[in-house]
Design an enzyme around this catalytic site. Structure first.
Site, short mmCIF file in Angstrom:
data_model
loop_
_atom_site.label_atom_id
_atom_site.label_comp_id
_atom_site.label_asym_id
_atom_site.label_seq_id
_atom_site.Cartn_x
_atom_site.Cartn_y
_atom_site.Cartn_z
N PHE A 1 -7.30 21.56 -24.54
CA PHE A 1 -7.60 20.14 -24.63
C PHE A 1 -8.84 19.90 -23.77
CE2 PHE A 1 -7.46 15.66 -23.46
CZ PHE A 1 -7.50 15.12 -24.73
N TYR B 1 0.84 -1.20 0.00
CA TYR B 1 0.00 0.00 0.00
C TYR B 1 0.87 1.25 0.00
CZ TYR B 1 -3.78 3.21 0.86
OH TYR B 1 -4.68 4.22 0.73
N ASP C 1 1.90 20.19 -20.49
CA ASP C 1 1.13 18.97 -20.79
C ASP C 1 2.05 18.12 -21.66
OD1 ASP C 1 -0.45 16.95 -21.75
OD2 ASP C 1 -2.22 18.20 -22.04
N PHE D 1 -19.02 14.68 -26.05
CA PHE D 1 -18.66 13.82 -27.17
C PHE D 1 -18.54 12.35 -26.79
CE2 PHE D 1 -14.22 13.35 -25.90
CZ PHE D 1 -14.03 14.47 -25.11
N ARG E 1 -13.48 15.38 -33.82
CA ARG E 1 -12.85 16.49 -33.12
C ARG E 1 -13.35 17.76 -33.80
NH1 ARG E 1 -12.42 15.02 -28.47
NH2 ARG E 1 -10.54 14.11 -27.63
C1 LIG Z 1 -5.16 12.27 -23.22
C2 LIG Z 1 -4.76 13.63 -22.92
C3 LIG Z 1 -4.99 14.20 -21.66
C4 LIG Z 1 -5.79 13.51 -20.57
O1 LIG Z 1 -5.22 12.33 -20.18
P1 LIG Z 1 -6.09 11.05 -19.73
O2 LIG Z 1 -5.04 10.03 -19.40
O3 LIG Z 1 -6.95 10.66 -20.88
O4 LIG Z 1 -6.88 11.43 -18.55
C5 LIG Z 1 -4.52 15.48 -21.44
N1 LIG Z 1 -3.89 16.17 -22.39
C6 LIG Z 1 -3.66 15.67 -23.62
C7 LIG Z 1 -2.97 16.47 -24.64
C8 LIG Z 1 -4.10 14.39 -23.93
O5 LIG Z 1 -3.91 13.89 -25.15
#
Ligand SMILES: *Cc1c(COP(=O)(O)O)cnc(C)c1O
Length: 460
Positions: A126, A74, A217, A451, A384
């Site tokens: 996003f 854990y 990101d 979506f 998209r």
């Molecule tokens: C997929 C994605 C996310 C979110 O991630 P998840 O693992 O699906 O929750 C965030 N930013 C970008 C650019 C993504 O492609």
């Protein structure tokens, strides 16, 4: 594009998974039952699944071997420490907070640093990222260059930030209303388009002047690094691993969906260099995800991510990964199918407005086209466009994104070049009968991220 055909995949197949072939009648029934939403199709009714590259990857024998080394304690699992080391070694970030997937990390960072009334500039939105910003009281502001919204513009770095747009926002709302700048690598919604190192350095310079942190990101950072290597001056002799590392050092915090770049089926994390943010996120993760040394992942999952990170930054891997996407895109171009140029890293984006010029945006051209591509060849893609765009949180009107696209997304190490050939031919067949395609309307619309679960019916 000499980099695409003179090599084959840097792996061979050790185990196969059978695919089920369907008839056109079966597919017509299946898509109707799915409300014409490819997210609601059953996987068994799909022949070639190009819905997403998220969690659909094939793990290597080493990753599977790593799964057997899962330490399912854990607290303090050794796999956590392997993952932490991989993030420090390959991505440069000091602190790791594991999450079940990318949106878990987005939730933590948004709730930790966004205050009500804040603005978050980013190089295109996003879906989950923007929603978490909004749920934390923020408003997303697009600062990507205009070229990113033009599907025919072949600018090599359509993920770049327009610094004038960023400066204008700072002047308008004030630094204190901007908790961070959100920078995505290989910008998903722009079609997998990269940001250049030069542009990222400019963004770094401007934000440092105002003391605004950058949240990266980093879902597809290695794919972005490949484009920097082959397109940006001064990087051709650097390895993808070196470029990935350099990108990360120009940012402060990062969210990762490990279901993409790191070639696993589930996982994610928040990484940061800021001890204060780390402590806050570490405290929050126990409320929403799990203890801070697993955050919603099993020990074995963390091990697979750690190994996958190392594999994902290998030049041979990423050349084949991005190369397969280029191959599919070029095939479609040969058939005359309108796609976003340059071809991106993780998928080919079909321009549904140009594919179906008779359908106005309210007839949901991209949603319609995704359904037709499924009916034609059992190939699953995703919308998209206006459906993914959702509604404006204040006015309740549809957001109307300029881009109305169908994303044909390639899982990593899953399909062969022959699958790409079949895919391109099926889409070409839909293109040949495009004049008879009519459009869809909503029959059910959920409140969040519509979506995924919306249902539709054909218009006659
Ligand atoms: C997929 C994605 C996310 C979110 O991630 P998840 O693992 O699906 O929750 C965030 N930013 C970008 C650019 C993504 O492609």
């Amino acid at each position: 594009m000499t980099e695409r055909r003179s090599w084959a995949e840097p792996w061979k197949i050790k185990m196969v998974e059978h695919l089920r072939m369907t008839t056109r009648e079966e597919r017509l029934a299946a898509i109707k039952e799915a409300g014409y939403n490819t997210f609601l199709l059953k996987s068994r009714d799909v022949y070639i699944d190009l819905l997403t590259d998220s969690g659909t990857n094939a793990m290597s024998d080493r990753q599977w071997a790593g799964m057997m080394l899962g330490d399912e304690a854990y607290a303090g699992s050794r796999n956590f420490y392997h993952l932490e080391k991989a993030i420090q070694d390959y991505y440069s970030y000091k602190y790791l907070v594991p999450t079940h997937q990318g949106r878990g990390a987005e939730h933590l960072i948004s709730q930790t640093i966004i205050k009500d009334g804040d603005y978050i500039p980013g190089n295109m939105y996003f879906t989950t990222t923007r929603l978490h910003q909004e749920l934390a009281g923020g408003t997303f502001v697009d600062i990507i260059i205009d070229e990113a919204h033009d599907t025919e513009n072949e600018f090599p770095f359509k993920g770049n930030v327009d610094l004038a747009k960023l400066q204008a926002l700072i002047d308008k709302v004030g630094v204190e209303r901007i908790p961070y700048v959100a920078i995505a690598t290989a910008v998903n919604m722009a079609g997998g388009q990269p940001i250049s190192m030069a542009n990222l350095k400019e963004v770094r310079k401007l934000t440092q002047k105002y003391n605004i942190p950058i949240v990266h990101d980093m879902t597809r950072v290695a794919e972005n690094a490949w484009f920097i290597k082959i397109r940006e001056e001064g990087y051709s002799s650097k390895s993808v691993a070196e470029i990935v590392y350099e990108i990360c050092t120009l940012t402060d915090h990062a969210t990762m969906s490990a279901k993409k770049d790191p070639i696993v089926n589930i996982g994610g994390f928040l990484a940061t260099n800021d001890e204060d943010i780390y402590r806050k996120a570490q405290n929050m993760v126990v409320v929403y995800e799990g203890l801070h040394t697993y955050g919603g992942m099993a020990g074995r999952d963390m091990e697979a991510v750690a190994i996958g990170i190392a594999e994902s930054v290998q030049d041979d891997h990423i050349r084949a990964r991005v190369g397969q996407t280029q191959y599919l895109g070029e095939k479609l171009l040969e058939f005359g199918v309108p796609i976003v140029l340059p071809i991106g890293s993780h998928g080919v984006f079909i321009d549904a407005k140009k594919f179906l010029p008779n359908l106005e945006q309210d007839l949901l051209p991209a949603q319609t086209l995704a359904a037709e591509i499924y009916i034609e060849g059992g190939i699953r893609t995703m919308e998209r466009g206006i459906v993914s765009g959702g509604r404006n949180k204040d006015t309740g009107e549809h957001n109307r994104p300029k881009l109305e696209l169908v994303r044909v997304t390639l899982p990593r190490r899953v399909y062969t070049q022959s699958h790409m050939d079949v895919t391109a031919e099926s889409i070409a067949d839909v293109y040949a009968r495009r004049d008879s395609i009519k459009g869809l309307r909503f029959t059910y619309e959920p409140d969040y991220l519509r979506f995924f679960q919306a249902r539709f019916e054909p218009i006659d």
